[in-house]
Scaffold this motif. Structure first.
Motif, short mmCIF file in Angstrom:
data_model
loop_
_atom_site.label_atom_id
_atom_site.label_comp_id
_atom_site.label_asym_id
_atom_site.label_seq_id
_atom_site.Cartn_x
_atom_site.Cartn_y
_atom_site.Cartn_z
N ASN A 98 1.34 -16.75 -4.12
CA ASN A 98 0.81 -16.55 -5.46
C ASN A 98 1.10 -15.16 -6.04
OD1 ASN A 98 -0.30 -19.12 -5.51
ND2 ASN A 98 -2.21 -18.46 -4.56
N MET A 99 1.55 -14.20 -5.23
CA MET A 99 1.81 -12.84 -5.72
C MET A 99 3.30 -12.63 -5.97
SD MET A 99 1.33 -10.48 -2.28
CE MET A 99 -0.24 -11.19 -1.83
N ASP A 100 3.61 -11.71 -6.92
CA ASP A 100 5.02 -11.44 -7.17
C ASP A 100 5.59 -10.55 -6.06
OD1 ASP A 100 4.53 -8.69 -7.71
OD2 ASP A 100 4.10 -9.14 -9.80
N ALA A 101 6.92 -10.35 -6.09
CA ALA A 101 7.59 -9.66 -4.99
C ALA A 101 7.15 -8.20 -4.87
CB ALA A 101 9.10 -9.74 -5.18
N LYS A 102 6.93 -7.52 -5.99
CA LYS A 102 6.52 -6.12 -5.94
C LYS A 102 5.15 -5.97 -5.29
CE LYS A 102 7.45 -3.30 -9.31
NZ LYS A 102 7.55 -2.67 -10.65
N THR A 103 4.23 -6.86 -5.65
CA THR A 103 2.90 -6.82 -5.05
C THR A 103 2.97 -7.13 -3.56
OG1 THR A 103 1.93 -7.53 -7.16
CG2 THR A 103 0.56 -7.74 -5.19
N GLU A 104 3.79 -8.12 -3.22
CA GLU A 104 3.93 -8.50 -1.81
C GLU A 104 4.53 -7.36 -1.00
OE1 GLU A 104 5.73 -12.21 0.85
OE2 GLU A 104 6.12 -12.09 -1.30
N LEU A 105 5.49 -6.64 -1.59
CA LEU A 105 6.10 -5.50 -0.90
C LEU A 105 5.07 -4.39 -0.71
CD1 LEU A 105 8.60 -4.16 0.29
CD2 LEU A 105 9.20 -3.38 -2.02
N ASN A 106 4.26 -4.14 -1.73
CA ASN A 106 3.19 -3.14 -1.61
C ASN A 106 2.24 -3.47 -0.47
OD1 ASN A 106 4.19 -1.66 -3.69
ND2 ASN A 106 2.60 -2.14 -5.17
N HIS A 107 1.84 -4.74 -0.40
CA HIS A 107 0.92 -5.16 0.66
C HIS A 107 1.56 -4.99 2.04
CE1 HIS A 107 -2.08 -7.76 -1.84
NE2 HIS A 107 -1.81 -6.59 -2.41
N PHE A 108 2.85 -5.33 2.12
CA PHE A 108 3.53 -5.19 3.42
C PHE A 108 3.58 -3.73 3.86
CE2 PHE A 108 7.64 -3.93 5.30
CZ PHE A 108 7.41 -4.39 6.58
N CYS A 109 3.96 -2.83 2.93
CA CYS A 109 4.04 -1.40 3.28
C CYS A 109 2.68 -0.86 3.70
CB CYS A 109 4.60 -0.61 2.10
SG CYS A 109 6.35 -0.93 1.76
N GLN A 110 1.64 -1.35 3.05
CA GLN A 110 0.29 -0.93 3.41
C GLN A 110 -0.06 -1.39 4.83
OE1 GLN A 110 -2.68 -1.56 0.40
NE2 GLN A 110 -4.31 -1.82 1.89
N ARG A 111 0.33 -2.61 5.13
CA ARG A 111 0.06 -3.14 6.48
C ARG A 111 0.94 -2.43 7.52
NH1 ARG A 111 1.47 -9.16 5.49
NH2 ARG A 111 1.01 -9.36 7.72
N TYR A 112 2.20 -2.16 7.14
CA TYR A 112 3.13 -1.50 8.06
C TYR A 112 2.66 -0.09 8.40
CZ TYR A 112 7.56 0.26 9.94
OH TYR A 112 8.53 0.81 10.75
N CYS A 113 2.22 0.65 7.37
CA CYS A 113 1.80 2.04 7.58
C CYS A 113 0.34 2.17 8.01
CB CYS A 113 2.01 2.85 6.29
SG CYS A 113 3.72 2.87 5.72
N GLN A 114 -0.40 1.08 7.86
CA GLN A 114 -1.83 1.09 8.18
C GLN A 114 -2.58 2.15 7.37
OE1 GLN A 114 -3.94 -1.01 10.57
NE2 GLN A 114 -2.30 -2.10 9.51
N ARG A 115 -2.23 2.22 6.09
CA ARG A 115 -2.89 3.13 5.15
C ARG A 115 -2.54 2.69 3.75
NH1 ARG A 115 0.95 6.06 2.74
NH2 ARG A 115 2.87 6.61 3.86
N PRO A 116 -3.32 3.12 2.75
CA PRO A 116 -2.95 2.81 1.36
C PRO A 116 -1.63 3.50 1.00
CG PRO A 116 -5.25 3.49 1.51
CD PRO A 116 -4.63 3.79 2.84
N VAL A 117 -0.79 2.82 0.24
CA VAL A 117 0.49 3.40 -0.16
C VAL A 117 0.29 4.30 -1.38
CG1 VAL A 117 1.89 1.53 0.76
CG2 VAL A 117 1.05 1.39 -1.57
N THR A 118 1.12 5.32 -1.50
CA THR A 118 1.08 6.23 -2.64
C THR A 118 2.22 5.91 -3.59
OG1 THR A 118 2.51 7.90 -1.63
CG2 THR A 118 0.15 8.00 -1.09
N LYS A 119 2.23 6.56 -4.76
CA LYS A 119 3.27 6.29 -5.75
C LYS A 119 4.64 6.74 -5.28
CE LYS A 119 2.50 10.58 -8.36
NZ LYS A 119 2.17 11.16 -9.69
N ASN A 120 4.68 7.66 -4.32
CA ASN A 120 5.97 8.14 -3.81
C ASN A 120 6.46 7.35 -2.59
OD1 ASN A 120 6.27 10.26 -5.68
ND2 ASN A 120 4.87 11.55 -4.50
N ASP A 121 5.64 6.43 -2.10
CA ASP A 121 6.05 5.62 -0.94
C ASP A 121 7.09 4.58 -1.32
OD1 ASP A 121 4.55 6.86 1.04
OD2 ASP A 121 2.78 5.65 0.64
N ILE A 122 6.98 4.03 -2.53
CA ILE A 122 7.88 2.98 -2.99
C ILE A 122 8.41 3.39 -4.36
CG2 ILE A 122 8.15 0.53 -3.52
CD1 ILE A 122 5.69 -0.02 -1.80
N LEU A 123 9.70 3.69 -4.43
CA LEU A 123 10.30 4.17 -5.67
C LEU A 123 11.39 3.20 -6.15
CD1 LEU A 123 10.69 7.98 -4.87
CD2 LEU A 123 8.86 6.86 -6.15
#
Length: 332
Positions: free
Chosen positions: A9-34
């Motif tokens: 149900n989520m678009d690719a950008k949202t899904e990528l954000n969720h993955f990076c958050q799970r991968y890093c085990q922390r909330p992502v920042t604006k500089n994590d994904i450019l």
């Protein structure tokens, strides 16, 4: 099943954000994904750079607008990380009441984790680039300065190709350039160039002995110093001939510099390659490199497979990712 439904149900950008958050085990920042977008005619292409995952980059397809281009780039990253997504824990919740306590692994799960790590190999953070820097520092017996490890990446049809130069190495090694394979991203292209440079440097006996010496025991590296004992080495073009498939070595993409032939003298020859010194100054930005010498491979000699120092030759000049080279070489 709920996680699968959410992903659909989520678009690719949202899904990528969720993955990076799970991968890093922390909330992502604006500089994590450019995201960066380029316009080609009436279409757009975006590249997403994941600074939180070793700076990896993924390019999307051409789209009608910038928004869809960014989604396409994110989708390429999502597809690349699909196997890891299935094994990672859910994203961290910002609500403390919803946070779950960490459940300790069972002995069987610990054993399975160790088996996976052994199967996957070394720490993914230890890349060919980091290994190469470490080896060069061991040879030089000092920390590297900015610019002493220089990567240059160019885009060709089908992907990216990078070269790496290590000016801190002694003698002619410091004037070398190693070209990697054609890769889908700039990051992978640089890692490929580093891997090829690392392999050849590790195989050289004298460099290996220098790296093994404790600090202060050897002469170390002094940037582009002349050095001693570095008389034999393969050129970057010859090393590329040992790798099949992607263009490398004498098969790198070429661009003609001049249509008319010029005259020069063979400065040095080493089995399969050598250097020519033009009799007149060549008007080109790369002409001053290697003290004005131009690379020549045996495949570019007309009617012969080798040259001798002091021979007069005529040739035309080309440029590839490693510098200037001579082709259509003819003895005078």
């Amino acid at each position: 099943m709920a996680a699968v439904a959410d992903s659909e149900n989520m678009d690719a950008k949202t899904e990528l954000n969720h993955f990076c958050q799970r991968y890093c085990q922390r909330p992502v920042t604006k500089n994590d994904i450019l995201y960066s977008t380029n316009k080609f005619g009436n279409q757009y292409q975006a590249i997403v750079k994941l600074n939180c995952i070793q700076g990896q980059e993924y390019a999307g397809h051409l789209c009608l607008n910038q928004k869809e281009a960014e989604k396409s780039a994110a989708q390429q990253a999502v597809l690349a990380f699909a196997p890891q997504m299935a094994t990672l824990p859910p994203p961290l919740s910002k609500d403390p009441a919803k946070k779950k306590k960490k459940v300790p692994l069972t002995p069987q799960q610990i054993a399975e984790k160790k088996a996976r790590q052994a199967e996957e190999g070394e720490n993914p953070a230890i890349t060919p680039k980091t290994k190469l820097n470490t080896l060069v520092m061991k040879i030089c017996k000092r920390y590297l300065q900015k610019g002493e490890t220089a990567y240059e990446c160019k885009k060709y049809t089908g992907g990216y190709q990078a070269t790496v130069k290590l000016s801190a190495l002694p003698g002619e090694w410091g004037e070398r350039a190693w070209a990697g394979h054609l890769c889908s991203t700039k990051q992978k292209a640089e890692q490929s160039a580093a891997e090829i440079a690392l392999s050849q440097i590790e195989e050289d006996k004298e460099l290996g002995e220098e790296a093994a010496k404790p600090k202060g025991a050897g002469k170390g590296g002094k940037g582009k110093g002349k050095g001693k004992g570095w008389d034999y080495m393969m050129g970057p073009w010859d090393w590329g001939m040992m790798w099949g498939g992607m263009p490398s070595g004498p098969n790198l993409p070429r661009e003609k510099v001049n249509k008319e032939s010029i005259v020069g003298e063979v400065f040095e020859w080493k089995d399969t390659y050598g250097w020519i010194k033009p009799t007149s100054t060549l008007d080109h930005p790369q002409a001053g490199k290697r003290d004005g010498k131009i690379y020549v491979n045996k495949k570019d000699i007309n009617g012969a497979t080798s040259l001798e120092k002091g021979q007069k030759v005529s040739f035309s000049v080309y440029e590839d990712p490693s510098g200037l080279g001579a082709e259509n070489v003819t003895l005078l």
